[in-house]
Design an enzyme around this catalytic site. Structure first.
Site, PDB file in Angstrom:
ATOM      1  N   LYS A  22       0.832  -1.206   0.000  1.00 13.62           N
ATOM      2  CA  LYS A  22       0.000   0.000   0.000  1.00 13.62           C
ATOM      3  C   LYS A  22       0.869   1.259   0.000  1.00 13.62           C
ATOM      4  CE  LYS A  22      -1.637   1.612   4.026  1.00 13.62           C
ATOM      5  NZ  LYS A  22      -1.223   3.016   4.168  1.00 13.62           N
ATOM      6  N   ASN A  23       1.891   1.274   0.852  1.00 12.00           N
ATOM      7  CA  ASN A  23       2.690   2.490   0.989  1.00 12.00           C
ATOM      8  C   ASN A  23       3.604   2.751  -0.205  1.00 12.00           C
ATOM      9  OD1 ASN A  23       1.473   3.013   3.376  1.00 12.00           O
ATOM     10  ND2 ASN A  23       3.258   2.632   4.674  1.00 12.00           N
ATOM     11  N   ARG A  93      -4.066  10.628   4.977  1.00 12.40           N
ATOM     12  CA  ARG A  93      -2.983  11.587   5.068  1.00 12.40           C
ATOM     13  C   ARG A  93      -2.062  11.549   3.847  1.00 12.40           C
ATOM     14  NH1 ARG A  93       0.660  14.133   8.449  1.00 12.40           N
ATOM     15  NH2 ARG A  93       2.647  13.481   7.627  1.00 12.40           N
ATOM     16  N   CYS A 117      -4.466  13.279  13.541  1.00 10.91           N
ATOM     17  CA  CYS A 117      -4.246  11.877  13.203  1.00 10.91           C
ATOM     18  C   CYS A 117      -4.156  11.101  14.495  1.00 10.91           C
ATOM     19  CB  CYS A 117      -2.954  11.756  12.414  1.00 10.91           C
ATOM     20  SG  CYS A 117      -2.399  10.087  12.227  1.00 10.91           S
ATOM     21  N   ARG A 122       1.635  14.529  13.517  1.00 11.48           N
ATOM     22  CA  ARG A 122       2.009  14.288  12.117  1.00 11.48           C
ATOM     23  C   ARG A 122       1.863  15.520  11.224  1.00 11.48           C
ATOM     24  NH1 ARG A 122      -0.143   8.566  10.091  1.00 11.48           N
ATOM     25  NH2 ARG A 122       1.781   8.483   8.953  1.00 11.48           N
ATOM     26  N   PRO A 123       2.650  16.528  11.466  1.00 10.18           N
ATOM     27  CA  PRO A 123       2.548  17.732  10.641  1.00 10.18           C
ATOM     28  C   PRO A 123       3.084  17.504   9.225  1.00 10.18           C
ATOM     29  CG  PRO A 123       4.382  17.900  12.182  1.00 10.18           C
ATOM     30  CD  PRO A 123       3.701  16.600  12.484  1.00 10.18           C
ATOM     31  N   VAL A 124       2.867  18.502   8.342  1.00 11.58           N
ATOM     32  CA  VAL A 124       3.399  18.408   6.977  1.00 11.58           C
ATOM     33  C   VAL A 124       4.346  19.584   6.702  1.00 11.58           C
ATOM     34  CG1 VAL A 124       1.572  17.009   5.930  1.00 11.58           C
ATOM     35  CG2 VAL A 124       1.286  19.488   6.071  1.00 11.58           C
ATOM     36  N   ASP A 125       4.871  20.164   7.797  1.00 13.38           N
ATOM     37  CA  ASP A 125       5.748  21.333   7.648  1.00 13.38           C
ATOM     38  C   ASP A 125       6.974  21.048   6.779  1.00 13.38           C
ATOM     39  OD1 ASP A 125       6.370  19.591   9.819  1.00 13.38           O
ATOM     40  OD2 ASP A 125       7.809  21.047  10.594  1.00 13.38           O
ATOM     41  N   LEU A 126       7.502  19.812   6.857  1.00 11.30           N
ATOM     42  CA  LEU A 126       8.712  19.501   6.082  1.00 11.30           C
ATOM     43  C   LEU A 126       8.407  19.456   4.584  1.00 11.30           C
ATOM     44  CD1 LEU A 126      10.185  16.722   8.425  1.00 11.30           C
ATOM     45  CD2 LEU A 126      10.881  19.119   8.279  1.00 11.30           C
ATOM     46  N   ASP A 314       5.580   0.659  11.849  1.00 15.13           N
ATOM     47  CA  ASP A 314       4.332   0.018  11.415  1.00 15.13           C
ATOM     48  C   ASP A 314       4.239  -1.456  11.838  1.00 15.13           C
ATOM     49  OD1 ASP A 314       3.576   2.395  10.299  1.00 15.13           O
ATOM     50  OD2 ASP A 314       3.760   1.766   8.210  1.00 15.13           O
ATOM     51  N   LEU A 336       9.278   7.156  16.608  1.00 18.44           N
ATOM     52  CA  LEU A 336       8.833   7.982  15.472  1.00 18.44           C
ATOM     53  C   LEU A 336       7.557   8.758  15.739  1.00 18.44           C
ATOM     54  CD1 LEU A 336       9.718   5.580  12.553  1.00 18.44           C
ATOM     55  CD2 LEU A 336      10.803   7.731  13.112  1.00 18.44           C
ATOM     56  N   ARG A 406      -8.363  -0.418   5.335  1.00 22.40           N
ATOM     57  CA  ARG A 406      -7.547   0.590   4.647  1.00 22.40           C
ATOM     58  C   ARG A 406      -6.270  -0.026   4.090  1.00 22.40           C
ATOM     59  NH1 ARG A 406      -5.490   5.001   8.132  1.00 22.40           N
ATOM     60  NH2 ARG A 406      -4.323   5.214   6.215  1.00 22.40           N
TER      61      ARG A 406
HETATM   62  C1  UD1 Z   1       4.973   6.908   6.251  1.00 21.82           C
HETATM   63  C2  UD1 Z   1       4.062   5.708   6.123  1.00 21.82           C
HETATM   64  C3  UD1 Z   1       3.568   5.256   7.504  1.00 21.82           C
HETATM   65  C4  UD1 Z   1       4.770   5.032   8.447  1.00 21.82           C
HETATM   66  C5  UD1 Z   1       5.678   6.248   8.460  1.00 21.82           C
HETATM   67  C6  UD1 Z   1       6.961   6.017   9.238  1.00 21.82           C
HETATM   68  C7  UD1 Z   1       3.026   6.028   3.954  1.00 21.82           C
HETATM   69  C8  UD1 Z   1       1.801   6.342   3.187  1.00 21.82           C
HETATM   70  N1  UD1 Z   1       2.936   6.048   5.284  1.00 21.82           N
HETATM   71  O1  UD1 Z   1       4.180   7.959   6.805  1.00 21.82           O
HETATM   72  O2  UD1 Z   1       2.836   4.046   7.355  1.00 21.82           O
HETATM   73  O3  UD1 Z   1       4.296   4.806   9.757  1.00 21.82           O
HETATM   74  O4  UD1 Z   1       6.060   6.608   7.109  1.00 21.82           O
HETATM   75  O5  UD1 Z   1       7.656   4.943   8.718  1.00 21.82           O
HETATM   76  O6  UD1 Z   1       4.056   5.699   3.391  1.00 21.82           O
HETATM   77  N2  UD1 Z   1       7.106  14.747  10.298  1.00 21.82           N
HETATM   78  C9  UD1 Z   1       7.149  16.102  10.596  1.00 21.82           C
HETATM   79  N3  UD1 Z   1       6.849  16.982   9.592  1.00 21.82           N
HETATM   80  C10 UD1 Z   1       6.550  16.586   8.322  1.00 21.82           C
HETATM   81  C11 UD1 Z   1       6.524  15.197   8.044  1.00 21.82           C
HETATM   82  C12 UD1 Z   1       6.802  14.306   9.056  1.00 21.82           C
HETATM   83  O7  UD1 Z   1       7.415  16.499  11.725  1.00 21.82           O
HETATM   84  O8  UD1 Z   1       6.300  17.438   7.455  1.00 21.82           O
HETATM   85  C13 UD1 Z   1       7.392  13.763  11.380  1.00 21.82           C
HETATM   86  C14 UD1 Z   1       6.217  12.859  11.697  1.00 21.82           C
HETATM   87  O9  UD1 Z   1       5.319  13.475  12.595  1.00 21.82           O
HETATM   88  C15 UD1 Z   1       6.909  11.646  12.290  1.00 21.82           C
HETATM   89  C16 UD1 Z   1       8.212  11.570  11.460  1.00 21.82           C
HETATM   90  O10 UD1 Z   1       8.384  12.869  10.905  1.00 21.82           O
HETATM   91  O11 UD1 Z   1       7.236  11.868  13.626  1.00 21.82           O
HETATM   92  C17 UD1 Z   1       8.191  10.547  10.354  1.00 21.82           C
HETATM   93  O12 UD1 Z   1       7.014  10.725   9.588  1.00 21.82           O
HETATM   94  P1  UD1 Z   1       6.954  10.394   8.027  1.00 21.82           P
HETATM   95  O13 UD1 Z   1       8.112   9.545   7.630  1.00 21.82           O
HETATM   96  O14 UD1 Z   1       6.745  11.657   7.273  1.00 21.82           O
HETATM   97  O15 UD1 Z   1       5.626   9.541   7.965  1.00 21.82           O
HETATM   98  P2  UD1 Z   1       4.667   9.444   6.726  1.00 21.82           P
HETATM   99  O16 UD1 Z   1       5.472   9.645   5.482  1.00 21.82           O
HETATM  100  O17 UD1 Z   1       3.485  10.282   6.955  1.00 21.82           O
END
Ligand code: UD1
Length: 427
Positions: A22-23, A93, A117, A122-126, A314, A336, A406
């Site tokens: 899926k991922n 997400r 979430c 789980r922000p998207v700031d990055l 996961d 994480l 899902r």
């Molecule tokens: C992906 C996987 C999810 C898995 C996770 C970690 C998909 C669709 N999902 O989620 O199943 O649990 O990787 O292996 O592939 N973070 C920030 N800011 C950001 C983005 C992330 O602070 O903009 C933080 C997150 O809150 C978390 C860490 O970075 O603490 C890692 O998250 P990330 O690798 O981005 O997870 P996803 O890509 O959402």
């Protein structure tokens, strides 16, 4: 609402086919937004998240055709909208994955913020910072990321403060159509990111450092890309979950369609606990992993979740379920996500002896689990409840299984083929 009724205590036996990941499939669906030709994706898992992403692409104007099982043809030549609306993004997400491709191809897009979430902030700031670094003008207003790059994106050096899986895939896709060179430093090395990079490379995009923490991409300056047909890699998390199903019931099972190195961190832990495993390759190079029942009491383990190639977050919940059957105290440290122990309360309802101290869970075993009614809270937490129910005495009912749907393809069918007693019921 559907729920699962599981009668525990049966030994499993036989083979289970591992579905496409899926991922890996979700970013590949997003990648179709960069395609010149019809994008052919094979081995897609037939799970709710894939259907949701298909809907998102359709809302943007793409034609998504379902062919044979697991095969979709996606044509994005008819895209008429670049807005990913809240109603879809809040369900999944990973919808944030359209940000990079829409922006690099069309020069503008609006993507709803994913919102809260269950497993943490789980922000998207990055993602946003990286797109800004590539030259996008971004404001966050009314719950939407509103992004413009009228003259296209410009390659740049991106340094991720934290390793992000979808963040890396997003930048890779954006950089593929940007002008000039992009370097991603502290990139994710997950197999799902590797597949996106390899697919772009096979399509002629110049990309180096695949599978390392530094990826370099030379963009096409908005020239869209002709892709070859793609087969989604096997799902390492689904594989790990079935390995735990075999382990928790102390069974002899075989998992077909595995990539050896993708499951190695989990296998190391299973060996420490006391299981033997063996890989076999057939004449088509399809890998089967055989799990043998343990002959001694299971040993307690220590697990720390980290980015790939470390132990995946996961798989943390599933190993917690398994730890209830190990002798002594096992420790699981989650590094994480800050709120990823919600399965603990539900496992306790089944009789597990678990205490939490910050981001460390201590599981005291071995405990005899007893069937109960429990509630799924997120995708992987739910699979831990299924695993615990397989070994629990009597009948368990697992509610809110839409979380499981899902990400696990035909879960009850696959488990029943192995000899489990799982029924999907509705009330
Ligand atoms: C992906 C996987 C999810 C898995 C996770 C970690 C998909 C669709 N999902 O989620 O199943 O649990 O990787 O292996 O592939 N973070 C920030 N800011 C950001 C983005 C992330 O602070 O903009 C933080 C997150 O809150 C978390 C860490 O970075 O603490 C890692 O998250 P990330 O690798 O981005 O997870 P996803 O890509 O959402």
């Amino acid at each position: 609402m559907d729920y699962l009724e599981i009668e525990g205590g049966y030994i499993l036996q036989g083979k289970v086919n591992i579905s496409g990941a899926k991922n890996a499939a979700l970013p590949l669906l997003a990648l179709s937004l960069l395609a010149k030709n019809s994008f052919e994706l094979y081995n897609l898992p037939e799970v709710a998240d894939i259907t949701t992403f298909g809907k998102l692409l359709t809302m943007l104007g793409a034609t998504v055709t379902s062919n044979n099982y697991g095969h979709r043809s996606i044509n994005t030549s008819s895209i008429h909208s670049t807005k990913a609306i809240y109603d879809i993004v809040r369900k999944m997400r990973a919808s944030i994955l359209v940000l990079g491709p829409l922006l690099s191809r069309f020069g503008h897009c609006e993507v709803s913020l994913p919102g809260g979430c269950a497993i943490g902030a789980r922000p998207v700031d990055l993602h946003i910072q990286a797109m800004r670094k590539l030259g996008a003008d971004i404001e966050v207003r009314g719950g939407y990321i509103i992004a413009h790059a009228r003259d296209g994106l410009q390659g740049a050096d991106i340094v991720f403060d934290k390793i992000t899986v979808t963040g890396t895939s997003n930048v890779v896709m954006a950089a593929a159509l940007a002008k000039g060179k992009t370097r991603i430093i502290n990139a994710a090395k997950e197999p799902e990111v590797v597949q996106i990079c390899e697919v772009l490379q096979q399509a002629g995009v110049h990309i180096e450092g695949i599978g390392t923490s530094e990826i370099e991409i030379i963009g096409s300056d908005r020239e869209i890309i002709e892709f070859k047909p793609i087969r989604v890699i096997p799902d390492r998390i689904e594989a790990g979950t079935y390995l735990c199903a075999g382990a928790i019931t102390n069974s002899h099972i075989m998992l077909v369609n595995i990539i050896e190195e993708h499951v190695e961190s989990m296998n190391i832990k299973l060996r420490e606990i006391g299981f033997d495993m063996q890989y076999q390759y057939d004449c088509n190079n399809i890998c089967t992993l055989e799990l043998f029942p343990a002959t001694q009491p299971l040993k307690a383990c220590r697990i720390t979740t980290t980015e790939y190639p470390g132990f995946p977050t996961d798989m943390q919940a599933q190993f917690m379920a398994l730890s209830t059957q190990c002798e002594g105290a096992s420790f699981i440290k989650e590094t994480l996500f800050e709120n990823r122990f919600m399965h603990v309360n539900e496992l306790q309802r089944l009789g597990a002896n678990i205490t939490i101290d910050g981001n460390i869970a201590q599981i005291n075993g071995k405990t005899e689990l007893i069937g109960a009614e429990v509630m799924a809270t997120d995708l992987r937490a739910s699979s831990a409840l299924v695993l615990a129910a397989l070994v629990a005495k009597g009948v368990s009912k697992i509610h809110r299984i839409y979380h499981l749907d899902r990400g696990y393809e035909r879960l009850e069918e696959k488990l029943n083929l192995l000899g489990a007693r799982v029924k999907r019921l509705n009330k």
